[in-house]
Write a protein that holds these residues in place. Structure first.
Motif, short mmCIF file in Angstrom:
data_model
loop_
_atom_site.label_atom_id
_atom_site.label_comp_id
_atom_site.label_asym_id
_atom_site.label_seq_id
_atom_site.Cartn_x
_atom_site.Cartn_y
_atom_site.Cartn_z
N ASN A 102 0.71 -1.43 -0.15
CA ASN A 102 -0.03 -0.02 0.11
C ASN A 102 0.98 1.36 -0.20
O ASN A 102 1.03 2.16 0.95
CB ASN A 102 -0.99 -0.03 1.23
CG ASN A 102 -2.27 -0.61 1.06
OD1 ASN A 102 -2.89 -0.68 -0.06
ND2 ASN A 102 -2.92 -1.19 2.05
N SER A 128 -6.03 -5.30 -3.61
CA SER A 128 -7.00 -5.32 -2.31
C SER A 128 -7.75 -6.75 -1.98
O SER A 128 -7.65 -7.34 -3.10
CB SER A 128 -8.04 -4.51 -2.62
OG SER A 128 -9.11 -4.58 -1.44
N GLY A 129 -8.18 -6.99 -1.04
CA GLY A 129 -8.49 -8.28 -0.68
C GLY A 129 -8.38 -8.79 0.66
O GLY A 129 -8.82 -9.79 1.03
N GLY A 130 -7.45 -8.12 1.45
CA GLY A 130 -6.78 -8.63 2.73
C GLY A 130 -6.06 -10.06 2.35
O GLY A 130 -5.75 -10.21 1.15
N LYS A 182 -5.95 2.37 -5.49
CA LYS A 182 -5.87 1.62 -4.46
C LYS A 182 -6.25 2.50 -3.07
O LYS A 182 -6.93 1.89 -2.21
CB LYS A 182 -4.84 0.95 -4.12
CG LYS A 182 -4.77 0.00 -2.96
CD LYS A 182 -5.52 -0.98 -2.83
CE LYS A 182 -5.84 -1.94 -1.67
NZ LYS A 182 -5.42 -1.73 -0.42
N ASN A 186 -9.17 2.50 -0.62
CA ASN A 186 -9.24 2.41 0.80
C ASN A 186 -10.04 3.38 1.43
O ASN A 186 -10.66 3.22 2.42
CB ASN A 186 -7.81 2.43 1.47
CG ASN A 186 -7.14 1.13 1.06
OD1 ASN A 186 -7.49 0.33 0.19
ND2 ASN A 186 -6.05 0.80 1.80
N GLU A 189 -13.52 2.54 1.40
CA GLU A 189 -13.54 1.35 2.60
C GLU A 189 -13.65 2.02 3.63
O GLU A 189 -14.78 1.62 4.49
CB GLU A 189 -12.20 0.58 2.46
CG GLU A 189 -11.96 -0.19 3.58
CD GLU A 189 -10.68 -0.87 3.39
OE1 GLU A 189 -10.41 -1.61 2.58
OE2 GLU A 189 -9.96 -1.08 4.41
N TYR A 190 -12.96 3.05 4.17
CA TYR A 190 -13.35 3.76 5.15
C TYR A 190 -14.71 4.20 5.48
O TYR A 190 -15.24 4.00 6.55
CB TYR A 190 -12.43 5.10 5.60
CG TYR A 190 -10.88 4.92 6.04
CD1 TYR A 190 -10.11 3.71 5.56
CD2 TYR A 190 -10.49 5.48 7.06
CE1 TYR A 190 -8.66 3.55 5.87
CE2 TYR A 190 -9.18 5.51 7.40
CZ TYR A 190 -8.12 4.39 6.85
OH TYR A 190 -7.03 4.37 7.43
N LYS A 258 -3.96 2.78 9.43
CA LYS A 258 -2.55 2.45 8.81
C LYS A 258 -2.19 3.64 8.00
O LYS A 258 -1.02 3.84 7.59
CB LYS A 258 -2.30 1.19 8.19
CG LYS A 258 -2.35 -0.03 9.04
CD LYS A 258 -1.51 -1.02 8.71
CE LYS A 258 -1.85 -2.31 9.23
NZ LYS A 258 -2.99 -3.08 8.55
N ARG A 285 -12.63 8.09 13.19
CA ARG A 285 -11.30 7.02 13.65
C ARG A 285 -10.54 8.04 14.89
O ARG A 285 -10.36 7.45 15.91
CB ARG A 285 -10.54 6.61 12.81
CG ARG A 285 -11.49 5.38 11.95
CD ARG A 285 -10.33 4.68 11.04
NE ARG A 285 -11.05 3.84 10.25
CZ ARG A 285 -10.69 2.82 9.53
NH1 ARG A 285 -9.35 2.60 9.59
NH2 ARG A 285 -11.47 2.20 8.75
#
Ligand code: 6PG
Length: 467
Positions: A102, A128-130, A182, A186, A189-190, A258, A285
């Motif tokens: 990342n 991506s995909g963990g 990417k 993310n 995603e947040y 992160k 957060r």
């Protein structure tokens, strides 16, 4: 002697799983890790005849067929730079380094330029995909020189997630564009995670539902237009037990990060993009991490009196579902708008149809909404905002009343829902033909002679406000 097809450096969980995924597709993979023990442990626990360990960089690089392709799966930042420096002396011109971490896109642009001077090719590849996705099929966003991507694409196309038999990988564009996409992934995603968390808090603290009941609601919603990976895992999370407790109730309410969400927001500021939902998710957060201050403030600062739900429970839950879907749409609209502005600024010529297709499987934000986004961009890569497309405008026009009801009711209860709130504020701000910014301009001109434009005639004006 046989040469291996590809090398992976970095055997933490993402690197190990990616190496295994590639090996499982029939390729021979050389692996190397700075700490030799990690390599030994990995092969002991996951023996695979297609994975060959090396314990010196020289042996590792020499084991690869030419042009050598090496994927870095190490921490972004200094660790990536150090790894690149350690392999450069062993590489030949035209060899290919792929950064699968990342990484910050500006670092990728810089690395790309530095390596080109040494005639070494560089691909910045968002993955991506963990950990599960790395093993079974991630979504892949490669950026760099298209000719170089074409050389390595067969391996990555075979290991990528599939959506209707189509691999979730597409060439993104030059230099840092893959890592940029990417990064915005993310950010989205947040926001997705935050609006699901706000929905959970509403169901828990307004309707007083149990985790099991909330899980059942999410399960039902996940059969319809809200279907997504994140909603799916959330319904599972809420059912997880530890002894007689629900594990979710034992987890400390301080969210970590992160950094990719923060980068997305910083870049939005640089691009003058109104990325309000992702930004408010990042701020949420930060606020969550002030646990001791929040505990203190909860005893000192007053909350409103709880008032009963305005409509019946079933109706309220449907309003909440609509609120969640419209907020999700606004968040994706903001994220794709940022991609579009960045594409122009950096001359990347991004193809949003291809990007939306990548996101449909393997990645964290995979969701049914992406099928609608794919359809929009299939016919118009230049649409200025997803909210203006026929499908999304019809949802917005019918769901915004629910979003307003849920937000106003929840705020009256004293429950913090910053990302839902930012969704409706953006929506109303975006659809406002006459805003209050005329007053801002007048104020700027009053105290600083910053000038203003007028609606009734062209030109730049300044007024002596005190005369
Ligand atoms: C992915 C994830 C992955 C990582 C997040 C976590 O696409 O697979 O996004 O990259 O899990 O970056 O990010 P935070 O630690 O910032 O929440």
């Amino acid at each position: 002697m046989r040469k291996n097809d590809i090398g992976v450096i970095g055997l933490a969980v993402m690197g190990s799983n990616l190496a295994t995924n590639i090996a499982n597709h029939g390729y021979f993979v050389s692996v190397f890790n700075r700490t030799a023990q990690k390599t030994k442990d990995f092969l002991k626990n996951h023996p695979n005849k297609n994975i060959i360990p090396y314990f010196s960089i020289n042996d590792f690089v020499n084991s690869l067929s030419s042009p050598r392709c090496i994927i870095l799966m190490v921490q972004s930042g200094i660790a990536t730079d150090n790894t690149i420096q350690s392999i450069i002396p062993h590489l030949h011109s035209n060899d290919i380094i792929v950064d699968g971490g990342n990484s910050f896109y500006q670092d990728t642009i810089q690395r790309h330029q530095n390596l080109l001077k040494k005639k070494i090719n560089f691909i910045g590849m968002g993955i991506s995909g963990g950990e599960y996705g790395a093993l079974t099929g991630p979504a892949i966003m490669p950026g760099g020189d298209k000719k170089i991507y074409d050389i390595i694409s067969p391996i990555f196309t075979s290991i990528a997630a599939k959506y209707n038999d189509e691999s979730c990988i597409n060439y993104i564009g030059p230099d840092g564009s893959g890592h940029y996409v990417k990064m915005v992934h993310n950010g989205i995603e947040y926001a997705d995670m935050q609006i699901i968390a706000e929905t959970y808090t509403i169901l828990k603290n307004i309707l007083f539902l149990s985790n099991q009941e909330i899980s059942e609601i999410f399960n039902t919603w996940n059969q319809g237009e809200l279907k997504s990976y994140l909603l799916d895992i959330t319904k599972n999370i809420l059912l997880k037990k530890e002894g007689k407790y629900d594990l979710i109730d034992l987890i400390l309410d301080e969210a970590c990060s992160k950094g990719t969400g923060i980068w997305t927001c910083q870049d939005a500021l640089n691009l003058h993009e109104s990325l309000t939902m992702i930004t408010s998710s990042v701020f949420s957060r930060f606020l969550s991490s002030l646990k001791s201050q929040r505990m203190l403030a909860s005893k000192i600062l007053s909350s409103p009196k709880i008032i009963p739900v305005l409509c019946n429970q079933v109706e309220f839950i449907e309003q909440l579902r609509q609120a969640l879907y419209l907020s999700k749409i606004i968040s994706y609209a903001q994220g794709f708008s940022q991609l579009s502005i960045a594409s122009k600024k950096y001359n990347w010529n991004l193809k949003f149809y291809n990007i939306a297709k990548i996101f449909r499987s393997g990645c964290i934000i995979q969701a049914d909404i992406l099928n609608h986004i794919v359809k929009v961009y299939k016919y118009d890569n230049n649409i200025i905002n997803l909210l203006l497309s026929p499908y999304f405008q019809s949802i917005a026009n019918s769901y915004h009343i629910s979003l307003r009801s849920v937000i106003s009711y929840t705020i009256q209860q004293g429950i913090s829902i910053p990302t839902f709130s930012s969704a409706i504020s953006y929506y109303d701000g975006y659809r406002t033909a006459q805003s209050s910014a005329n007053l801002i301009q007048a104020q700027r001109d009053y105290f600083g002679s910053h000038t203003y434009k007028r609606c009734d005639k062209s030109g730049i004006y300044h007024t002596n406000w005190l005369q």
